[in-house]
Design a protein around this motif. Structure first.
Motif, PDB file in Angstrom:
ATOM      1  N   GLY A 144       0.823  -1.209   0.000  1.00 51.70           N
ATOM      2  CA  GLY A 144       0.000   0.000   0.000  1.00 51.70           C
ATOM      3  C   GLY A 144       0.854   1.255   0.000  1.00 51.70           C
ATOM      4  O   GLY A 144       0.543   2.231  -0.698  1.00 51.70           O
ATOM      5  N   THR A 145       1.943   1.229   0.747  1.00 50.88           N
ATOM      6  CA  THR A 145       2.863   2.365   0.789  1.00 50.88           C
ATOM      7  C   THR A 145       3.517   2.588  -0.562  1.00 50.88           C
ATOM      8  O   THR A 145       3.674   3.726  -1.022  1.00 50.88           O
ATOM      9  N   SER A 146       3.921   1.505  -1.218  1.00 56.20           N
ATOM     10  CA  SER A 146       4.563   1.602  -2.528  1.00 56.20           C
ATOM     11  C   SER A 146       3.614   2.221  -3.557  1.00 56.20           C
ATOM     12  O   SER A 146       4.011   3.103  -4.329  1.00 56.20           O
ATOM     13  N   LEU A 147       2.372   1.762  -3.564  1.00 53.61           N
ATOM     14  CA  LEU A 147       1.377   2.315  -4.496  1.00 53.61           C
ATOM     15  C   LEU A 147       1.151   3.800  -4.243  1.00 53.61           C
ATOM     16  O   LEU A 147       1.141   4.616  -5.174  1.00 53.61           O
ATOM     17  N   ALA A 176      10.281   3.621  -5.123  1.00 54.42           N
ATOM     18  CA  ALA A 176       9.118   3.479  -4.239  1.00 54.42           C
ATOM     19  C   ALA A 176       9.046   2.070  -3.666  1.00 54.42           C
ATOM     20  O   ALA A 176       8.721   1.874  -2.488  1.00 54.42           O
ATOM     21  N   THR A 177       9.373   1.075  -4.495  1.00 45.45           N
ATOM     22  CA  THR A 177       9.369  -0.310  -4.019  1.00 45.45           C
ATOM     23  C   THR A 177      10.419  -0.520  -2.934  1.00 45.45           C
ATOM     24  O   THR A 177      10.143  -1.094  -1.873  1.00 45.45           O
ATOM     25  N   LEU A 178      11.638  -0.030  -3.191  1.00 46.32           N
ATOM     26  CA  LEU A 178      12.721  -0.184  -2.209  1.00 46.32           C
ATOM     27  C   LEU A 178      12.445   0.636  -0.951  1.00 46.32           C
ATOM     28  O   LEU A 178      12.723   0.178   0.162  1.00 46.32           O
ATOM     29  N   ARG A 222      -3.802   2.227   3.789  1.00 44.44           N
ATOM     30  CA  ARG A 222      -2.546   1.582   3.401  1.00 44.44           C
ATOM     31  C   ARG A 222      -2.187   0.453   4.373  1.00 44.44           C
ATOM     32  O   ARG A 222      -1.710  -0.609   3.963  1.00 44.44           O
ATOM     33  N   THR A 223      -2.433   0.676   5.646  1.00 46.57           N
ATOM     34  CA  THR A 223      -2.113  -0.343   6.640  1.00 46.57           C
ATOM     35  C   THR A 223      -3.012  -1.562   6.477  1.00 46.57           C
ATOM     36  O   THR A 223      -2.561  -2.696   6.641  1.00 46.57           O
TER      37      THR A 223
END
Length: 260
Positions: A144-147, A176-178, A222-223
């Motif tokens: 969710g954070t990456s998106l 964003a993924t990393l 996101r969580t």
């Protein structure tokens, strides 16, 4: 030792009071920060101010749509492909206590004990699998954070009339993924890591001030995405290892001794 103890206790009380004052004033600080950014971008033009908030609304809706898509479509579809025995509604009934707590706390780490209870008792995942997969997932699985970070970077670039090249967009995806993997499992950690993603493509990290007002509600969703992903992966691994014993017909509320 008594004077030293009193000194340490007094210092602790001072720091706690300072934190309390900052937390109480935080909404005013965010408002002042947002007002300064909007004033710098729009000046005295009311039309531009409305345009900024209109763009912020569309940004929120796009992120929310993506997160809900992952919760109710992507993860259940992946689960259905690999695990046949867990029905769509059964999965959400089993994980509803953890998802509710994740939504209210915005912290995967704080939700971890409840997530483990739901996965083990309601989904039937063996404790050997859940105790290994879920703590790792709570730390590194931040889909969710990456998106959210990828959409936020594109939104901020468009708001400042900057066109990102294909190369820059690929850099955003990779960064964003990393960055999501390295994010802490605490509220709004993704917002801090967004600075790294913006800096990777040469954008001004100070621009994140414009999305402060809507970050909290998006962080809650996101969580939920992250917790749902953790449960999905642990169920798939347990089924692959023959350690999934889904209890059909069990009431999830019995896990926490709540009368239905």
């Amino acid at each position: 030792s008594r004077p030293v103890q009193n000194l340490v206790d007094g210092a602790m009380e001072v720091f706690l009071k300072m934190v309390d004052l900052v937390m109480q004033a935080a909404p005013f600080f965010v408002f002042a920060l947002l007002a300064g950014v909007v004033s710098k971008m729009a000046g005295d033009d009311i039309g531009k101010v409305l345009e900024i908030f209109k763009g912020l609304s569309w940004y929120s809706l796009v992120v929310l749509f993506g997160l809900l898509l992952m919760i109710f479509v992507i993860y259940p579809l992946i689960l259905k492909i690999f695990v046949k025995k867990i029905p769509y509604t059964g999965f959400f009934k089993a994980m509803s206590p953890a998802q509710t707590l994740a939504f209210s706390t915005s912290s995967s780490a704080a939700t971890l004990p409840v997530t483990m209870e739901c996965v083990e008792n309601n989904l039937g995942v063996d404790k050997k699998i859940s105790s290994f997969v879920l703590p790792i997932g709570a730390t590194v699985n931040m889909d969710g954070t990456s998106l959210y970070q990828a959409i936020a970077v594109v939104f901020l670039a468009q708001m400042h009339m900057i066109d990102l090249t294909i190369t820059q967009q690929l850099i955003v995806v990779a960064t964003a993924t990393l960055a999501s993997i390295g994010s802490a499992a605490v509220p709004s950690a993704g917002l801090v890591m967004l600075i790294i993603v913006l800096d990777s493509v040469g954008l001004n990290p100070a621009w994140i001030a414009i999305i402060f007002p809507v970050d909290r509600i998006l962080d809650m969703f996101r969580t939920v995405v992250n917790v749902t992903g953790d449960a999905t992966v642990s169920s798939i691994i347990a089924d692959g290892e023959g350690m999934l014993h889904y209890p059909e017909g069990k009431n999830p509320s019995n896990t926490f001794e709540v009368e239905s």
